[in-house]
Each structure stands twice: as C-alpha cells, then as structure tokens.
Motif scaffolding. Structure first.
Motif, mmCIF file in Angstrom:
data_model
loop_
_atom_site.group_PDB
_atom_site.id
_atom_site.type_symbol
_atom_site.label_atom_id
_atom_site.label_comp_id
_atom_site.label_asym_id
_atom_site.label_seq_id
_atom_site.Cartn_x
_atom_site.Cartn_y
_atom_site.Cartn_z
ATOM 1 N N VAL A 1 -3.131 9.897 -3.262
ATOM 2 C CA VAL A 1 -4.291 9.015 -3.475
ATOM 3 C C VAL A 1 -3.897 7.584 -3.150
ATOM 4 O O VAL A 1 -2.612 6.931 -3.621
ATOM 5 N N PRO A 2 -4.357 6.925 -2.091
ATOM 6 C CA PRO A 2 -4.008 5.548 -1.646
ATOM 7 C C PRO A 2 -4.175 4.536 -2.955
ATOM 8 O O PRO A 2 -5.206 4.490 -3.640
ATOM 9 N N LYS B 1 0.885 -1.332 0.192
ATOM 10 C CA LYS B 1 0.157 0.043 0.046
ATOM 11 C C LYS B 1 0.967 1.266 0.136
ATOM 12 O O LYS B 1 1.954 1.293 0.876
ATOM 13 N N ALA B 2 0.538 2.170 -0.618
ATOM 14 C CA ALA B 2 1.258 3.527 -0.912
ATOM 15 C C ALA B 2 0.567 4.479 -1.363
ATOM 16 O O ALA B 2 -0.677 4.421 -1.891
ATOM 17 N N PHE B 3 0.919 5.982 -1.032
ATOM 18 C CA PHE B 3 0.129 6.921 -1.456
ATOM 19 C C PHE B 3 0.667 7.540 -2.880
ATOM 20 O O PHE B 3 1.972 7.849 -2.987
#
Lengths: 106, 106
Positions: free
Chosen positions: A73-74, A67-69
């Motif tokens: 935005v995720p 998971k990352a931005f």
C-alpha cells in the motif's frame, strides 16, 4: 503608542500564514514524522487540498515527504524540516507582535 | 493526538486573517478611536492599501470610519465595532488552537 511602523506586515510569510499550512506545520512540529492520512484526518482537509498545501511547503523546503509501499500500500510520511521549525517560530513571533499592536508598551 | 479533526480550518475568517487587517483590528482594539494617518504610520501601509483594507472591514461591519473637516483639512476617524472586537477574539482563539495542534492534550 508611537506613530512609527511597529513591524513590517509585508514580512509575514504568506506561504506559512495560510491557515491550513499553519495547521500542517503545527501538527508536524509536534511529532518526529507522521503519515498523510493522519494529517488529513487531524486537519479535516480533503486529499487534494492537503496534497496541494504539502507540495508548496515541500517546494519551500519547510517539510519533507517520503513515499514508500507498506504491505503493497503506498504510504507518504511527512516531517517538518529545521527550516520549517524556524519559519513557524518566526511566524508566531510576528503574529504576537501584530496582536500586541493595540497594547501600550511595557 | 486523536485522529479526528481538531478544528475547522475553513472557519478561520479570511477577511480577518489577512495580516494588515489583523494589524488594523489590533491597533483599533487598543484605542477608543484613532485617525487614518496615525493608523497608516503605525502599520507602515500605503494610503491606498490601508484604504482598501478599511473598506473591506467597514463593509463587514467590523470598523466604522467617520469623515470630517478639521480646520479645513479632511480627517477620517476610525473605530472598531463590538462585532469587530468579537471577530478579533474569535480569530485569536482559533489561531491558538491551530498553534496547539502539535501539542499533546492537557
């Protein structure tokens, strides 16, 4: 057709055998990695449905979820693991044997 | 890989998709008919397990079960129906499409 057990039906991994999870592993096996939305669209699954299936596959070590931005935005990036590829190969080999149960040997 | 749904995973018939029932349909698809004990041995299922799966397939019209006494011994003869063969062909076509989800078209 010999009358001894031709294969152990109980050995078919129900975690992998569920159609949506078969689909997830198929898509992921064809790419280095992909994102959640793409997977959701290709498989035609709801967000909740896909999340639930991915959680089970991740818990079993068959996929990874990063998971990352991205531009605030995720984004979730999915990839199959070596164990996931092995489970998929093993599962298809078992399905082929189930398929061939009705065929005469040779 | 286009990002629209490639197939309807929900259309995969869970009645047929269950591994033991896949095995039953495979064996029956390869013979005109066979008896319960042979099916039980080839699939390595318990009597109760096989009976339960056959009851579901029979209720769906995919197999027939004919009961008779042979030399005073009760015998059940099983056969796949045309609808059973169609369901099996349809199911394998769907599985092949799931399998090919990860492959580039063409």
């Amino acid at each position: 057709m010999a009358a001894e057990p031709q294969l152990d039906l109980g050995a078919i991994d129900r975690l992998v055998h569920e159609p949506a999870r078969m689909g997830i592993l198929s898509v992921l096996d064809g790419v280095a990695e992909t994102d959640f939305l793409f997977l959701q669209r290709v498989l035609g699954l709801t967000k909740g449905n896909l999340s639930a299936h991915l959680a089970k596959l991740e818990a079993a070590g068959l996929v990874t979820a990063r998971k990352a931005f991205v531009r605030n935005v995720p984004q979730t990036t999915l990839a199959i693991t070596p164990a996931g590829r092995e489970a998929r190969v093993r599962h298809w080999a078992q399905l082929e044997r189930v398929r061939d149960l009705g065929r005469p040997p040779g």
